[in-house]
Scaffold this motif. Structure first.
Motif, PDB file in Angstrom:
ATOM      1  N   ARG A 173       1.022  -1.133   0.032  1.00  0.00           N
ATOM      2  CA  ARG A 173      -0.234  -0.238   0.165  1.00  0.00           C
ATOM      3  C   ARG A 173       1.452   0.621  -0.163  1.00  0.00           C
ATOM      4  O   ARG A 173       1.923   1.394   0.738  1.00  0.00           O
TER       5      ARG A 173
ATOM      6  N   THR B 253      -5.773  -7.038 -10.916  1.00  0.00           N
ATOM      7  CA  THR B 253      -6.828  -7.326 -10.231  1.00  0.00           C
ATOM      8  C   THR B 253      -7.388  -7.024  -8.983  1.00  0.00           C
ATOM      9  O   THR B 253      -6.245  -6.297  -8.360  1.00  0.00           O
ATOM     10  N   GLY B 254      -8.380  -6.073  -8.687  1.00  0.00           N
ATOM     11  CA  GLY B 254      -8.424  -4.971  -7.609  1.00  0.00           C
ATOM     12  C   GLY B 254      -8.482  -3.181  -8.219  1.00  0.00           C
ATOM     13  O   GLY B 254      -8.084  -2.989  -9.360  1.00  0.00           O
ATOM     14  N   PRO B 255      -9.049  -2.566  -7.208  1.00  0.00           N
ATOM     15  CA  PRO B 255      -9.300  -1.506  -6.818  1.00  0.00           C
ATOM     16  C   PRO B 255      -7.162  -0.564  -7.818  1.00  0.00           C
ATOM     17  O   PRO B 255      -6.155  -0.974  -7.751  1.00  0.00           O
ATOM     18  N   ARG B 256      -7.137   0.300  -8.080  1.00  0.00           N
ATOM     19  CA  ARG B 256      -5.907   0.643  -8.676  1.00  0.00           C
ATOM     20  C   ARG B 256      -6.268   2.497  -8.711  1.00  0.00           C
ATOM     21  O   ARG B 256      -7.146   3.240  -9.885  1.00  0.00           O
ATOM     22  N   ARG B 257      -5.372   2.866  -8.194  1.00  0.00           N
ATOM     23  CA  ARG B 257      -5.200   4.765  -8.791  1.00  0.00           C
ATOM     24  C   ARG B 257      -3.595   4.916  -9.224  1.00  0.00           C
ATOM     25  O   ARG B 257      -2.662   4.096  -9.180  1.00  0.00           O
TER      26      ARG B 257
END
Length: 70
Positions: free
Chosen positions: A30, A49-53
């Motif tokens: 993180r 996969t999953g949220p990212r910025r």
């Protein structure tokens, strides 16, 4: 080769092996930040996969003198 000719399998196999041998892989934590110099580094990414910025900043190379050592 840039001329549309077929690149032999042994050449592409060799190139893939060289890329794999020189790869650096790590598990993201993180708040990690990655900075890549596109002039010095070949880069890619593995599936994710999953949220990212994603934030991107780009610049032109410069020959201006640095302030290092001032």
């Amino acid at each position: 080769y840039g001329d549309g000719g077929v690149i032999p399998d042994e050449v592409t196999d060799h190139l893939r092996a060289v890329y794999r041998a020189n790869s650096v892989r790590f598990d993201w934590q993180r708040d990690d930040v990655l900075i890549v110099d596109n002039m010095l580094t070949a880069h890619a990414r593995e599936p994710f996969t999953g949220p990212r910025r994603i934030a991107v900043a780009m610049a032109e190379p410069s020959d201006a003198p640095s302030d290092e050592g001032s």
